[in-house]
Design a protein around this motif. Structure first.
Motif, PDB file in Angstrom:
ATOM      1  N   GLU A 116      22.299  25.390   9.258  1.00 16.84           N
ATOM      2  CA  GLU A 116      22.823  26.758   9.325  1.00 16.84           C
ATOM      3  C   GLU A 116      23.547  27.130   8.041  1.00 16.84           C
ATOM      4  OE1 GLU A 116      22.486  29.231  11.332  1.00 16.84           O
ATOM      5  OE2 GLU A 116      21.291  28.188  12.838  1.00 16.84           O
ATOM      6  N   PHE A 117      24.244  26.176   7.447  1.00 14.66           N
ATOM      7  CA  PHE A 117      24.948  26.452   6.202  1.00 14.66           C
ATOM      8  C   PHE A 117      23.977  26.571   5.031  1.00 14.66           C
ATOM      9  CE2 PHE A 117      28.060  24.405   8.953  1.00 14.66           C
ATOM     10  CZ  PHE A 117      29.099  25.313   8.878  1.00 14.66           C
ATOM     11  N   ASP A 118      22.793  25.964   5.179  1.00 15.45           N
ATOM     12  CA  ASP A 118      21.766  26.138   4.157  1.00 15.45           C
ATOM     13  C   ASP A 118      21.235  27.563   4.164  1.00 15.45           C
ATOM     14  OD1 ASP A 118      22.060  23.453   3.634  1.00 15.45           O
ATOM     15  OD2 ASP A 118      20.328  22.845   4.831  1.00 15.45           O
ATOM     16  N   ARG A 119      21.268  28.206   5.345  1.00 14.70           N
ATOM     17  CA  ARG A 119      20.668  29.534   5.487  1.00 14.70           C
ATOM     18  C   ARG A 119      21.677  30.667   5.343  1.00 14.70           C
ATOM     19  NH1 ARG A 119      17.800  26.511   9.407  1.00 14.70           N
ATOM     20  NH2 ARG A 119      19.325  26.988  11.046  1.00 14.70           N
ATOM     21  N   ARG A 120      22.950  30.403   5.511  1.00 16.67           N
ATOM     22  CA  ARG A 120      23.963  31.463   5.532  1.00 16.67           C
ATOM     23  C   ARG A 120      24.880  31.375   4.321  1.00 16.67           C
ATOM     24  NH1 ARG A 120      24.477  33.981  10.530  1.00 16.67           N
ATOM     25  NH2 ARG A 120      23.070  33.131  12.099  1.00 16.67           N
ATOM     26  N   ARG A 121      25.495  32.518   4.007  1.00 10.06           N
ATOM     27  CA  ARG A 121      26.418  32.568   2.878  1.00 10.06           C
ATOM     28  C   ARG A 121      27.828  32.257   3.366  1.00 10.06           C
ATOM     29  NH1 ARG A 121      25.438  37.595  -1.010  1.00 10.06           N
ATOM     30  NH2 ARG A 121      26.584  36.171  -2.376  1.00 10.06           N
ATOM     31  N   THR A 122      28.482  31.344   2.662  1.00 16.06           N
ATOM     32  CA  THR A 122      29.809  30.892   3.076  1.00 16.06           C
ATOM     33  C   THR A 122      30.803  32.050   3.119  1.00 16.06           C
ATOM     34  OG1 THR A 122      29.372  28.727   2.105  1.00 16.06           O
ATOM     35  CG2 THR A 122      31.668  29.287   2.538  1.00 16.06           C
ATOM     36  N   GLY A 123      30.744  32.944   2.140  1.00 21.49           N
ATOM     37  CA  GLY A 123      31.692  34.057   2.097  1.00 21.49           C
ATOM     38  C   GLY A 123      31.594  34.951   3.318  1.00 21.49           C
ATOM     39  N   ASP A 124      30.373  35.165   3.817  1.00 19.68           N
ATOM     40  CA  ASP A 124      30.213  35.996   5.009  1.00 19.68           C
ATOM     41  C   ASP A 124      30.841  35.318   6.222  1.00 19.68           C
ATOM     42  OD1 ASP A 124      28.994  38.277   6.488  1.00 19.68           O
ATOM     43  OD2 ASP A 124      27.858  36.673   7.438  1.00 19.68           O
ATOM     44  N   LEU A 125      30.691  33.998   6.326  1.00 20.12           N
ATOM     45  CA  LEU A 125      31.311  33.274   7.443  1.00 20.12           C
ATOM     46  C   LEU A 125      32.832  33.328   7.347  1.00 20.12           C
ATOM     47  CD1 LEU A 125      28.960  30.145   7.553  1.00 20.12           C
ATOM     48  CD2 LEU A 125      28.907  32.157   9.034  1.00 20.12           C
ATOM     49  N   ARG A 151      29.584  44.132   8.036  1.00 17.81           N
ATOM     50  CA  ARG A 151      28.576  43.309   7.366  1.00 17.81           C
ATOM     51  C   ARG A 151      28.660  43.483   5.850  1.00 17.81           C
ATOM     52  NH1 ARG A 151      25.648  44.660  12.003  1.00 17.81           N
ATOM     53  NH2 ARG A 151      24.817  46.577  11.083  1.00 17.81           N
ATOM     54  N   ALA A 152      28.927  44.712   5.416  1.00 19.24           N
ATOM     55  CA  ALA A 152      29.070  44.967   3.977  1.00 19.24           C
ATOM     56  C   ALA A 152      30.287  44.245   3.407  1.00 19.24           C
ATOM     57  CB  ALA A 152      29.182  46.469   3.717  1.00 19.24           C
ATOM     58  N   ARG A 203      34.137  36.597   8.652  1.00 22.12           N
ATOM     59  CA  ARG A 203      34.192  36.701  10.118  1.00 22.12           C
ATOM     60  C   ARG A 203      35.467  36.054  10.661  1.00 22.12           C
ATOM     61  NH1 ARG A 203      28.059  37.068  12.079  1.00 22.12           N
ATOM     62  NH2 ARG A 203      27.093  37.332  10.046  1.00 22.12           N
ATOM     63  N   VAL A 204      35.890  34.950  10.042  1.00 16.06           N
ATOM     64  CA  VAL A 204      37.121  34.289  10.487  1.00 16.06           C
ATOM     65  C   VAL A 204      38.338  35.136  10.149  1.00 16.06           C
ATOM     66  CG1 VAL A 204      38.577  32.248  10.210  1.00 16.06           C
ATOM     67  CG2 VAL A 204      36.091  31.998  10.282  1.00 16.06           C
ATOM     68  N   GLY A 205      38.314  35.800   8.982  1.00 12.21           N
ATOM     69  CA  GLY A 205      39.479  36.572   8.558  1.00 12.21           C
ATOM     70  C   GLY A 205      39.455  38.010   9.030  1.00 12.21           C
ATOM     71  N   ALA A 206      38.553  38.807   8.439  1.00  8.94           N
ATOM     72  CA  ALA A 206      38.573  40.258   8.689  1.00  8.94           C
ATOM     73  C   ALA A 206      38.144  40.619  10.106  1.00  8.94           C
ATOM     74  CB  ALA A 206      37.669  40.955   7.666  1.00  8.94           C
ATOM     75  N   ASP A 207      37.063  40.015  10.594  1.00  5.63           N
ATOM     76  CA  ASP A 207      36.538  40.434  11.897  1.00  5.63           C
ATOM     77  C   ASP A 207      37.473  40.056  13.043  1.00  5.63           C
ATOM     78  OD1 ASP A 207      34.377  41.486  10.621  1.00  5.63           O
ATOM     79  OD2 ASP A 207      33.023  39.837  11.048  1.00  5.63           O
ATOM     80  N   THR A 208      38.051  38.863  12.992  1.00  8.93           N
ATOM     81  CA  THR A 208      38.967  38.485  14.069  1.00  8.93           C
ATOM     82  C   THR A 208      40.221  39.349  14.051  1.00  8.93           C
ATOM     83  OG1 THR A 208      39.934  36.757  12.658  1.00  8.93           O
ATOM     84  CG2 THR A 208      38.179  36.083  14.163  1.00  8.93           C
ATOM     85  N   THR A 254      32.591  39.648   0.343  1.00  2.95           N
ATOM     86  CA  THR A 254      33.352  38.397   0.315  1.00  2.95           C
ATOM     87  C   THR A 254      32.484  37.254  -0.176  1.00  2.95           C
ATOM     88  OG1 THR A 254      34.648  39.189   2.197  1.00  2.95           O
ATOM     89  CG2 THR A 254      34.786  36.847   1.691  1.00  2.95           C
ATOM     90  N   ALA A 255      31.220  37.236   0.239  1.00  2.00           N
ATOM     91  CA  ALA A 255      30.304  36.196  -0.220  1.00  2.00           C
ATOM     92  C   ALA A 255      30.080  36.300  -1.732  1.00  2.00           C
ATOM     93  CB  ALA A 255      28.976  36.311   0.521  1.00  2.00           C
ATOM     94  N   SER A 256      30.004  37.518  -2.262  1.00  2.00           N
ATOM     95  CA  SER A 256      29.822  37.698  -3.710  1.00  2.00           C
ATOM     96  C   SER A 256      31.036  37.191  -4.477  1.00  2.00           C
ATOM     97  CB  SER A 256      29.578  39.174  -4.021  1.00  2.00           C
ATOM     98  OG  SER A 256      28.392  39.631  -3.414  1.00  2.00           O
TER      99      SER A 256
END
Length: 583
Positions: A111-120, A194-195, A123-128, A200-202
């Protein structure tokens, strides 16, 4: 293992798992809000009675005393309710973050191979964080606002039904308009979040490679890349802001229209003698009580939609399958005692390919005997590191079986399996913190004398001696304050402290100079006397004394034997050894 589910819908019911641990506090908050609402609803009635007492010329002092007491008590209860609400909201956010982080740490490596760490991370910071507004500005405010509004409607109906009809007609139009706008807010808010995750990933990408970027003089290009993602987040946020700014005036116009309609129609009713002045005053006060919570409830509904969009992103990650534990229906084997007659680690006709269809291993069969040192060599991309990852069950083979002491690795709990294996990855990272923090990661409670002894084994004691803080010296984010060789040796020391019976070493000397390579090779020789070692190496000088050397090419085993045997029998090995002046 949690099975994969369809993408979560944005239903309010999905909030319940986060709210359930705090239901006692929520009930207390809701109860206090009802008490505050009752106090608010009582105030217009008390004002009416105060006016009647003033008109009658008796009981005015008592009426005023009761009114003031109710006003002060309602304000005090409201303050306590607000504090409890904020505390509960923070608890909900804390629970959501804990659950999300636990899921992230248990996701399959793929899953970490497919997803961007910054986006995850987003989700922990802004979305919660947005869940806080769901509790404070959503559920409770929505609930208490509805209760006050219903109470006000009932009491207004008791005063004059025609005035109530005018009120509900005016408010109903505004409520319908705001509800239509709020439903669009949810969709656009999801896009905005999502944006923000992409932005954050960038930023994370740029900061983790800041030295490479500066060395390539690419600061402006990377800054432009981050700016583009920031502009996308800005545009998405503006879309939400436009709709939210539309919802607020719509609700305000509806409420003011209701007030003006009541004042106009009510004045006519007073002039006709159908309604007393005191009754009209009480009705207007109830209308104000009705308008305020209704506006609050409409705003809460919009906030609730934003929170549901954030919840959907959180649930998207939590719905992913985590690393599997042993199949409950499978026969559970106790881990056999190590035996020289049985390979400690075995790969039986193992195939592996990535999800995109790229094959990596094809029919690999390999036994690692008890107490032996087995080396994997071959060109880059041959599948050497993948074999170690399969042993750790970071990935599952697409065909074949990996066994530990003869037991299918899939039948062993991951904690048991990984407790038997000490894994040092090729670019072993150091965790931000101190040397001590890194060493104790897999063996908490170890005393300083043992830590220093293991550091001496991997030739790292000089690092402790030259740092004034000793074992408490900081290593920096990702170990940036250490050299590549020091990070590698620190990782090996961390594994040695855990004392696993099997060591999996992926290029342990890749970042070492000749002196430290020789020292580490001696350390590996010393620990090999008591452990089984499976090592991946490009620098063949470190593995020429291995009990078995396995040559891989194109995902297949093409040769095996000792160094001397392979020099005679394997053209590929002879070529690799010749390039390193070992033949």
């Amino acid at each position: 293992m949690r099975s994969a589910r369809n993408a979560p819908r944005r239903r309010p019911s999905r909030l319940w798992p986060y709210l359930a641990p705090h239901r006692g506090s929520l009930l207390a908050v809701f109860g206090l809000s009802l008490v505050a609402a009752a106090g608010s609803l009582a105030q217009p009635l008390l004002v009416q009675r105060t006016l009647d007492a003033a008109d009658a010329g008796s009981g005015l002092v008592l009426a005023l005393a009761v009114l003031v007491t109710v006003v002060v008590a309602a304000a005090a209860v409201g303050g306590v309710q607000r504090y409890l609400l904020q505390r509960t909201a923070e608890g909900v956010v804390l629970s959501a973050r804990g659950a999300l982080v636990e899921t992230l740490l248990r996701l399959p490596v793929g899953e970490f191979d497919r997803r961007r760490t910054g986006d995850l991370i987003s989700r922990v910071g802004a979305d919660t964080t947005l869940l806080r507004s769901v509790v404070t500005g959503g559920l409770v405010d929505l609930g208490s606002g509805v209760v006050v509004a219903i109470g006000a409607v009932v009491l207004m109906g008791r005063i004059d039904l025609p005035l109530l009809g005018v009120t509900l007609l005016s408010v109903g139009v505004g409520v319908a308009a705001v509800a239509a706008v709020s439903r669009r807010v949810r969709r656009l808010s999801g896009e905005a979040q999502r944006a923000v995750g992409a932005m954050t990933a960038s930023v994370e990408r740029a900061l983790t490679a800041v030295r490479t970027i500066r060395a390539a003089r690419a600061e402006e290009r990377e800054a432009a890349h981050v700016r583009r993602s920031a502009v996308a987040a800005y545009d998405a946020g503006l879309g939400v802001a436009r709709l939210e700014s539309l919802a607020a005036p719509l609700s305000q116009v509806a409420m003011e229209a209701a007030l003006l309609s009541v004042l106009g129609f009510g004045s006519a009713r007073v002039a006709s003698g159908a309604v007393e002045v005191a009754d009209l005053v009480a009705f207007v006060l109830y209308l104000i009580l009705f308008v305020q919570p209704m506006a609050q409830a409409l705003q809460a509904y919009t906030t609730f939609q934003v929170g549901l969009a954030a919840l959907a992103r959180i649930e998207e990650v939590r719905a992913l399958p985590t690393e599997p534990e042993a199949d409950p229906s499978a026969v559970r084997h106790p881990l056999p005692v190590a035996s020289v007659h049985r390979p400690v680690l075995a790969f039986e006709n193992v195939d592996f390919g990535y999800p995109d269809g790229t094959p990596v291993l094809r029919g690999v069969t390999l036994d690692v005997p008890q107490g032996s040192r087995v080396a994997l060599v071959g060109p880059s991309g041959a599948g050497k590191s993948t074999l170690l990852a399969l042993a750790e069950r970071f990935y599952e083979p697409t065909a074949g079986v990996v066994r530990l002491h003869g037991v299918d690795a899939r039948e062993l709990p991951l904690a048991v399996l990984r407790g038997q294996l000490g894994y040092v990855e090729q670019d072993a990272p150091a965790l931000a913190g101190s040397l001590r923090d890194n060493l104790l990661l897999g063996s908490p409670g170890t005393d300083d004398a043992t830590l220093l002894r293991v550091l001496d084994t991997v030739n790292l004691c000089d690092l402790v001696r030259r740092a004034p803080e000793g074992l408490d010296a900081q290593v920096g984010d990702g170990g940036v304050l250490l050299s590549g060789g020091e990070r590698q040796r620190l990782a090996i020391a961390r594994v040695l402290l855990a004392a696993p019976p099997v060591l999996l070493l992926d290029e342990p000397t890749a970042s070492l100079d000749a002196r430290n390579e020789a020292a580490l090779a001696e350390a590996i020789d010393s620990v090999s006397a008591h452990r089984t070692v499976l090592v991946v190496a490009h620098r063949l000088s470190t593995i020429v004394r291995s009990d078995l050397i396995v040559v891989l090419e194109g995902g297949r085993v093409v040769a095996r034997g000792t160094h001397a045997e392979l020099v005679d029998t394997s053209p590929l090995y002879r070529e690799l050894a010749g390039r390193q002046l070992l033949v």
